[in-house]
Write a protein that holds these residues in place. Sequence first.
Motif, PDB file in Angstrom:
ATOM      1  N   LEU A 164     -36.975 -34.950 -19.784  1.00  0.00           N
ATOM      2  CA  LEU A 164     -36.201 -34.621 -18.754  1.00  0.00           C
ATOM      3  C   LEU A 164     -37.042 -34.350 -17.529  1.00  0.00           C
ATOM      4  O   LEU A 164     -36.672 -34.506 -16.385  1.00  0.00           O
ATOM      5  CB  LEU A 164     -35.167 -33.378 -19.041  1.00  0.00           C
ATOM      6  N   ILE A 168     -37.082 -36.061 -13.801  1.00  0.00           N
ATOM      7  CA  ILE A 168     -36.969 -34.919 -12.463  1.00  0.00           C
ATOM      8  C   ILE A 168     -37.971 -35.300 -11.399  1.00  0.00           C
ATOM      9  O   ILE A 168     -37.914 -35.512 -10.332  1.00  0.00           O
ATOM     10  CB  ILE A 168     -36.771 -33.627 -13.045  1.00  0.00           C
ATOM     11  N   GLY A 171     -37.941 -38.814 -10.277  1.00  0.00           N
ATOM     12  CA  GLY A 171     -36.789 -39.203  -9.123  1.00  0.00           C
ATOM     13  C   GLY A 171     -37.006 -38.448  -8.013  1.00  0.00           C
ATOM     14  O   GLY A 171     -36.647 -38.883  -7.121  1.00  0.00           O
ATOM     15  N   SER A 172     -37.878 -37.266  -7.957  1.00  0.00           N
ATOM     16  CA  SER A 172     -38.105 -36.595  -6.795  1.00  0.00           C
ATOM     17  C   SER A 172     -39.271 -37.412  -6.138  1.00  0.00           C
ATOM     18  O   SER A 172     -38.884 -37.375  -4.700  1.00  0.00           O
ATOM     19  CB  SER A 172     -38.813 -35.385  -7.055  1.00  0.00           C
ATOM     20  N   SER A 175     -37.391 -40.484  -4.337  1.00  0.00           N
ATOM     21  CA  SER A 175     -36.516 -40.281  -3.200  1.00  0.00           C
ATOM     22  C   SER A 175     -37.000 -40.087  -1.905  1.00  0.00           C
ATOM     23  O   SER A 175     -36.445 -40.473  -0.890  1.00  0.00           O
ATOM     24  CB  SER A 175     -35.726 -38.726  -3.708  1.00  0.00           C
TER      25      SER A 175
ATOM     26  N   SER B 172     -34.961 -34.461  -3.976  1.00  0.00           N
ATOM     27  CA  SER B 172     -34.888 -34.188  -5.410  1.00  0.00           C
ATOM     28  C   SER B 172     -33.739 -34.072  -5.896  1.00  0.00           C
ATOM     29  O   SER B 172     -33.110 -34.703  -7.171  1.00  0.00           O
ATOM     30  CB  SER B 172     -35.943 -33.258  -5.850  1.00  0.00           C
ATOM     31  N   SER B 175     -31.469 -37.084  -6.203  1.00  0.00           N
ATOM     32  CA  SER B 175     -31.948 -38.367  -6.809  1.00  0.00           C
ATOM     33  C   SER B 175     -31.226 -38.259  -8.393  1.00  0.00           C
ATOM     34  O   SER B 175     -31.362 -39.323  -8.961  1.00  0.00           O
ATOM     35  CB  SER B 175     -33.457 -38.314  -6.942  1.00  0.00           C
ATOM     36  N   HIS B 177     -28.358 -38.664  -9.004  1.00  0.00           N
ATOM     37  CA  HIS B 177     -27.228 -39.294  -8.828  1.00  0.00           C
ATOM     38  C   HIS B 177     -27.412 -40.293  -9.776  1.00  0.00           C
ATOM     39  O   HIS B 177     -26.593 -41.231 -10.286  1.00  0.00           O
ATOM     40  CB  HIS B 177     -26.669 -39.480  -7.538  1.00  0.00           C
ATOM     41  N   ARG B 178     -28.692 -40.793  -9.603  1.00  0.00           N
ATOM     42  CA  ARG B 178     -29.017 -42.193 -10.566  1.00  0.00           C
ATOM     43  C   ARG B 178     -29.046 -41.995 -12.002  1.00  0.00           C
ATOM     44  O   ARG B 178     -28.926 -43.002 -12.675  1.00  0.00           O
ATOM     45  CB  ARG B 178     -30.585 -42.655 -10.093  1.00  0.00           C
ATOM     46  N   TRP B 179     -28.903 -40.910 -12.432  1.00  0.00           N
ATOM     47  CA  TRP B 179     -28.899 -40.766 -14.116  1.00  0.00           C
ATOM     48  C   TRP B 179     -28.015 -39.687 -14.552  1.00  0.00           C
ATOM     49  O   TRP B 179     -28.005 -39.488 -15.710  1.00  0.00           O
ATOM     50  CB  TRP B 179     -30.532 -40.578 -14.455  1.00  0.00           C
ATOM     51  N   VAL B 191     -29.979 -29.631 -16.973  1.00  0.00           N
ATOM     52  CA  VAL B 191     -30.438 -30.252 -15.875  1.00  0.00           C
ATOM     53  C   VAL B 191     -30.713 -29.154 -14.912  1.00  0.00           C
ATOM     54  O   VAL B 191     -31.652 -28.983 -14.063  1.00  0.00           O
ATOM     55  CB  VAL B 191     -29.730 -31.508 -15.255  1.00  0.00           C
TER      56      VAL B 191
END
Lengths: 208, 208
Positions: A164, A168, A171-172, A175, B172, B175, B177-179, B191
């Motif tokens: 996870l 994160i 994804g960060s 972005s 961050s 982002s 929203h993608r998963w 999360v």
Amino acid sequence: MSTIPNRNQPAATRKPREERWSEILTVATELFYQKGYEGTSLQEIAERLGIMKGSLYYYIRSKEDILFVVLNEAHKAGLERMTSAAQVEGTALDRLRAMIIAHIRSIADNVISTAVFLNEMKSLPQESQDKILGGAVNYPKMFEQVLREGMEEGTIRQDLDPKLTATIVLGSLNSTHRWLHPERHGNLRKVQDHFTRILISGLASDGN
Amino acid sequence: MSTIPNRNQPAATRKPREERWSEILTVATELFYQKGYEGTSLQEIAERLGIMKGSLYYYIRSKEDILFVVLNEAHKAGLERMTSAAQVEGTALDRLRAMIIAHIRSIADNVISTAVFLNEMKSLPQESQDKILGGAVNYPKMFEQVLREGMEEGTIRQDLDPKLTATIVLGSLNSTHRWLHPERHGNLRKVQDHFTRILISGLASDGN
């Protein structure tokens, strides 16, 4: 360099065809970025290149073939940079820092293909997505791996789920493609610096 | 509740028209998500609703009118939640934590409209973007504000630029929203927990 799917061309004409193929990919990437994959037709790609739509079928069977190559190339190019960064000397925390810096750099250099990669992967059939992402090495796995190593060696805090956390962190970083622009590259160093300060302090174990 | 741009309807028919308008927004949001704004036509929106395309002009002048309302509503709804979170008792660091938790919750509850908000804002003319984002209160300003307050009171580290840091934190969170998917809400708590641990440790000053 990208591979041309249809390779039955005579050797003498190979060079110009490779140039054309590369142009097709560039123009398609821009259109997918501006109008979305669904909103872009092969007709528009041909028009912007000043060629007949029929000529495109020399290189591809469908619009989807172009998207597959665009996304696959974007993924491979970024991974190569990340792989070198991940080989830096030091602790896992040092490697994580180098990977963060490399990935932001890579996004800044490829804002448009990064956006298309993130936004349009869902437009490919699952099988094609798996082909691109399913290799032994991919972004999430690389981040998860370095986090696990850091947890084992004690430089990274152990109260987080590495999978996870990798999602994160990645994804960060990803972005940033929304606001990192090539023309504002003067800020790149500052952005890298902020990300490493925040994420490294956020992920380091006490005393690291 | 969304406002119908064309308000010249007789009072007796108001209720069904509001319901229809709400349906138009829902269907349009789903289509913009699946096919992109450029890739979606008013014809398709009408077809999915089982009405004539011409009927849409009772509510809007153009497809852009729908996008404007969809994005404006998404922005307002999220901001309301964030505003209550920002009023929690305690230090700026506590308020930041509450805002992080609220924003992730808000994204999880609105994955599709968040995606459309993030991906299609660029499809609106600058003037309309400014109308949506340019109010006294917006996401980046709220995060910047709480970061500045924390720096002043000493709970947040002072070696960061509050504006850039607000952009990084918000990006961050967005982002996810993608998963983050509604059907996997069991993980929402996990999360939120990971984000607060990583970002709060990353942003707190020593000893906080």
